[in-house]
Motif scaffolding. Structure first.
Motif, short mmCIF file in Angstrom:
data_model
loop_
_atom_site.label_atom_id
_atom_site.label_comp_id
_atom_site.label_asym_id
_atom_site.label_seq_id
_atom_site.Cartn_x
_atom_site.Cartn_y
_atom_site.Cartn_z
N ALA A 1 0.82 -1.21 0.00
CA ALA A 1 0.00 0.00 0.00
C ALA A 1 0.85 1.26 0.00
O ALA A 1 0.40 2.33 -0.40
N GLY A 2 2.11 1.13 0.44
CA GLY A 2 3.03 2.26 0.42
C GLY A 2 2.79 3.25 1.54
O GLY A 2 2.02 3.01 2.48
N GLY A 3 3.47 4.39 1.46
CA GLY A 3 3.34 5.42 2.48
C GLY A 3 4.17 5.13 3.72
O GLY A 3 4.94 4.16 3.77
N ARG A 4 4.00 5.93 4.73
CA ARG A 4 4.81 5.81 5.94
C ARG A 4 4.63 4.48 6.66
O ARG A 4 5.59 3.94 7.21
N PRO A 5 3.41 3.90 6.69
CA PRO A 5 3.26 2.61 7.39
C PRO A 5 4.10 1.48 6.79
O PRO A 5 4.36 0.49 7.48
N ALA A 6 4.50 1.63 5.55
CA ALA A 6 5.24 0.55 4.89
C ALA A 6 6.58 0.27 5.58
O ALA A 6 7.03 -0.88 5.65
N ASP A 7 7.25 1.31 6.08
CA ASP A 7 8.56 1.11 6.71
C ASP A 7 8.43 0.25 7.96
O ASP A 7 9.23 -0.67 8.19
N GLY A 8 7.43 0.52 8.77
CA GLY A 8 7.21 -0.29 9.96
C GLY A 8 6.84 -1.72 9.60
O GLY A 8 7.27 -2.67 10.28
N ALA A 9 6.07 -1.88 8.53
CA ALA A 9 5.67 -3.23 8.10
C ALA A 9 6.88 -4.02 7.61
O ALA A 9 6.96 -5.23 7.86
N ARG A 10 7.81 -3.36 6.93
CA ARG A 10 9.04 -4.06 6.49
C ARG A 10 9.82 -4.58 7.70
O ARG A 10 10.31 -5.71 7.70
N LYS A 11 9.92 -3.75 8.71
CA LYS A 11 10.65 -4.15 9.93
C LYS A 11 9.96 -5.33 10.60
O LYS A 11 10.61 -6.29 11.00
N ARG A 12 8.63 -5.25 10.71
CA ARG A 12 7.89 -6.33 11.37
C ARG A 12 7.94 -7.62 10.57
O ARG A 12 8.08 -8.72 11.15
N LEU A 13 7.86 -7.53 9.25
CA LEU A 13 7.93 -8.74 8.43
C LEU A 13 9.31 -9.38 8.56
O LEU A 13 9.42 -10.61 8.68
N ARG A 14 10.35 -8.57 8.57
CA ARG A 14 11.70 -9.10 8.77
C ARG A 14 11.80 -9.81 10.11
O ARG A 14 12.36 -10.91 10.21
N GLU A 15 11.24 -9.22 11.15
CA GLU A 15 11.28 -9.82 12.48
C GLU A 15 10.52 -11.14 12.51
O GLU A 15 10.96 -12.11 13.14
N HIS A 16 9.37 -11.19 11.86
CA HIS A 16 8.58 -12.43 11.80
C HIS A 16 9.39 -13.54 11.13
O HIS A 16 9.42 -14.69 11.60
N LEU A 17 10.03 -13.20 10.03
CA LEU A 17 10.80 -14.20 9.28
C LEU A 17 11.98 -14.70 10.09
O LEU A 17 12.22 -15.91 10.18
N LEU A 18 12.72 -13.79 10.69
CA LEU A 18 13.89 -14.20 11.46
C LEU A 18 13.49 -14.99 12.71
O LEU A 18 14.22 -15.89 13.14
N ALA A 19 12.34 -14.67 13.28
CA ALA A 19 11.85 -15.44 14.43
C ALA A 19 11.49 -16.87 14.03
O ALA A 19 11.43 -17.76 14.89
N SER A 20 11.28 -17.08 12.72
CA SER A 20 10.91 -18.40 12.22
C SER A 20 12.12 -19.21 11.75
O SER A 20 11.94 -20.31 11.20
N LEU A 21 13.31 -18.72 11.97
CA LEU A 21 14.51 -19.43 11.51
C LEU A 21 14.55 -20.89 11.94
O LEU A 21 14.92 -21.76 11.14
N PRO A 22 14.20 -21.23 13.19
CA PRO A 22 14.23 -22.66 13.58
C PRO A 22 13.34 -23.54 12.69
O PRO A 22 13.65 -24.71 12.48
N LEU A 23 12.25 -22.99 12.17
CA LEU A 23 11.36 -23.76 11.32
C LEU A 23 12.01 -24.04 9.96
O LEU A 23 11.77 -25.08 9.35
N PHE A 24 12.82 -23.09 9.50
CA PHE A 24 13.53 -23.29 8.24
C PHE A 24 14.71 -24.25 8.40
O PHE A 24 15.12 -24.91 7.46
#
Length: 207
Positions: A119-142
């Motif tokens: 969707a873009g805009g200012r909320p996108a930066d926070g969403a990128r950070k949160r998505l990165r955190e979700h993925l890295l928190a899932s490292l044991p599953l990978f």
């Protein structure tokens, strides 16, 4: 104007060109080696025949002769049972439940962040950070197996791989810490099934 799916004698999938849930379904079909008619629709202007078949006008929508299915998990599990080879879910109930739960968590935690980024805009930066955190928190599953929580490719991979494919396009950098996730992606991206699953728009997400 697209031909009405009700008059088709082949399997048909209504899909948007770049949505993760649609890509997920196309990847299931590709993994099964199933021939089907791909009907690309504009989500902002669903065609009349789709609205006749699915009151929500949502994608993916699957038409198999007189049967119409929508809801991504419903469609994907139907395809796995309708075309049993190769199976995309383990046999034992515990493993199947774990994979279903992991997929649900991804739908609830990862995909909303993807939508916010797009969707873009200012909320996108926070969403990128949160998505990165979700993925890295899932490292044991990978790291638990060759594929996502499973020694063989499963329906969960059909959801995870499209997300990982889009990370550069979404501006999400996992860094060195995320190497197991990137390695996982490369194992899947080089398969013939993954290439067949993509639209031109999805292929263009990576050079």
């Amino acid at each position: 104007m697209v031909q009405s799916a009700r008059s088709r004698s082949v399997l048909a999938l209504y899909s948007t060109a770049d949505d993760i849930q649609c890509h997920r379904t196309r990847l299931v079909l590709a993994a099964k080696g199933v021939s089907y008619e791909r009907v690309i629709v504009d989500p902002s202007k669903p065609p009349e025949d789709l609205l006749d078949l699915n009151p929500y006008g949502s994608t993916p929508t699957l038409v198999d002769r007189d049967l119409t299915l929508y809801g991504t998990s419903v469609v994907c599990e139907y395809l796995d049972e309708r075309y049993p080879h190769p199976p995309l879910m383990p046999i034992d109930p515990l493993s199947r439940a774990r994979l279903r739960l992991a997929s649900l968590r991804i739908e609830l935690d990862w995909l909303p962040e993807v939508h916010t980024i797009r969707a873009g805009g200012r909320p996108a930066d926070g969403a990128r950070k949160r998505l990165r955190e979700h993925l890295l928190a899932s490292l044991p599953l990978f790291k638990a197996a060759k594929f996502f929580l499973n020694p063989e490719m499963s329906l969960a991979d059909c959801l995870v791989a499209p997300v990982v494919w889009r990370l550069p396009w979404l501006g999400v950098d996992l860094g060195r810490e995320g190497k197991p996730i990137l390695d996982y992606g490369e194992r899947l991206f080089h398969s013939q099934g993954f290439a067949r699953s993509m639209t031109a728009e999805e292929k263009a997400m990576r050079p």
